[in-house]
Design an enzyme around this catalytic site. Structure first.
Site, mmCIF file in Angstrom:
data_model
loop_
_atom_site.group_PDB
_atom_site.id
_atom_site.type_symbol
_atom_site.label_atom_id
_atom_site.label_comp_id
_atom_site.label_asym_id
_atom_site.label_seq_id
_atom_site.Cartn_x
_atom_site.Cartn_y
_atom_site.Cartn_z
ATOM 1 N N HIS A 140 0.711 -1.276 -0.057
ATOM 2 C CA HIS A 140 -0.049 -0.110 0.061
ATOM 3 C C HIS A 140 0.996 1.359 0.004
ATOM 4 O O HIS A 140 1.640 1.515 0.828
ATOM 5 C CB HIS A 140 -1.091 0.160 1.158
ATOM 6 C CG HIS A 140 -1.828 0.909 1.194
ATOM 7 N ND1 HIS A 140 -2.310 1.725 2.319
ATOM 8 C CD2 HIS A 140 -2.719 1.596 0.232
ATOM 9 C CE1 HIS A 140 -3.178 2.732 2.099
ATOM 10 N NE2 HIS A 140 -3.340 2.618 0.761
ATOM 11 N N ASP A 194 6.918 6.178 -21.157
ATOM 12 C CA ASP A 194 7.004 6.012 -22.843
ATOM 13 C C ASP A 194 8.696 5.989 -23.362
ATOM 14 O O ASP A 194 9.558 5.956 -22.491
ATOM 15 C CB ASP A 194 6.314 7.085 -23.697
ATOM 16 C CG ASP A 194 6.778 8.352 -23.378
ATOM 17 O OD1 ASP A 194 8.211 8.705 -23.059
ATOM 18 O OD2 ASP A 194 6.063 9.634 -23.724
ATOM 19 N N ASN A 208 3.075 9.124 -20.065
ATOM 20 C CA ASN A 208 3.949 8.622 -18.532
ATOM 21 C C ASN A 208 3.032 8.727 -17.566
ATOM 22 O O ASN A 208 2.215 9.652 -17.259
ATOM 23 C CB ASN A 208 5.050 9.831 -18.534
ATOM 24 C CG ASN A 208 6.215 9.688 -19.690
ATOM 25 O OD1 ASN A 208 6.984 8.692 -19.999
ATOM 26 N ND2 ASN A 208 6.023 10.813 -20.306
#
Length: 142
Positions: free
Chosen positions: A20, A28, A122
């Site tokens: 968590h 990219d 991204n």
């Protein structure tokens, strides 16, 4: 032998180890990856795998409570921004400009490089516990 889901051993190991609040970056082919980051480079040739295929595969494996996107995506790739919002409608969203985004990437557990040549593709995914409100939409089969 595993027959479904992510077959890349290194990536599956990293996803399984997320807890968590941990973060994973999916980038990219064009964004410079900061020195010192653990990188899993999935790029084979231009466009394989795509940014969106990589995200779908990852979202089928982990629970995400928030995504942090490269803010210029809203302007230069609005279709991708819309697609991400549709894929993760219940997750919090945060946009960061380049220096802040790159700084955040430095703190991720792992960086996954795709072969995407699209503009501004991204994202950083923040893992969650298995809360049902985050899991409901996650059948992103190919």
């Amino acid at each position: 032998m595993k027959k479904t889901g992510i077959l890349n051993v290194e990536l599956m190991k990293e996803l399984t180890a997320l807890r968590h609040g941990d973060e994973i970056a999916i980038l990219d082919a064009g964004l410079a990856i900061p020195n010192g980051c653990k990188v899993i480079d999935l790029a084979l040739v231009k466009g394989i795998p795509t940014f969106i295929d990589t995200i779908k595969a990852v979202l089928n494996e982990i629970v995400v409570e928030k995504f942090i996107y490269f803010a210029p995506m809203e302007t230069y790739n609005p279709e991708m921004f819309k697609t991400l919002g549709e894929m993760m409608p219940k997750q919090q969203q945060e946009g960061l400009i380049l220096p802040d985004f790159v700084e955040r990437v430095k703190g991720t557990k792992v960086v996954v490089r795709t072969a995407e040549f699209g503009s501004c593709c991204n994202i950083i995914l923040v893992s969650a516990s298995g809360l049902q409100k985050y899991v409901d939409k996650y059948d992103l089969s190919f």
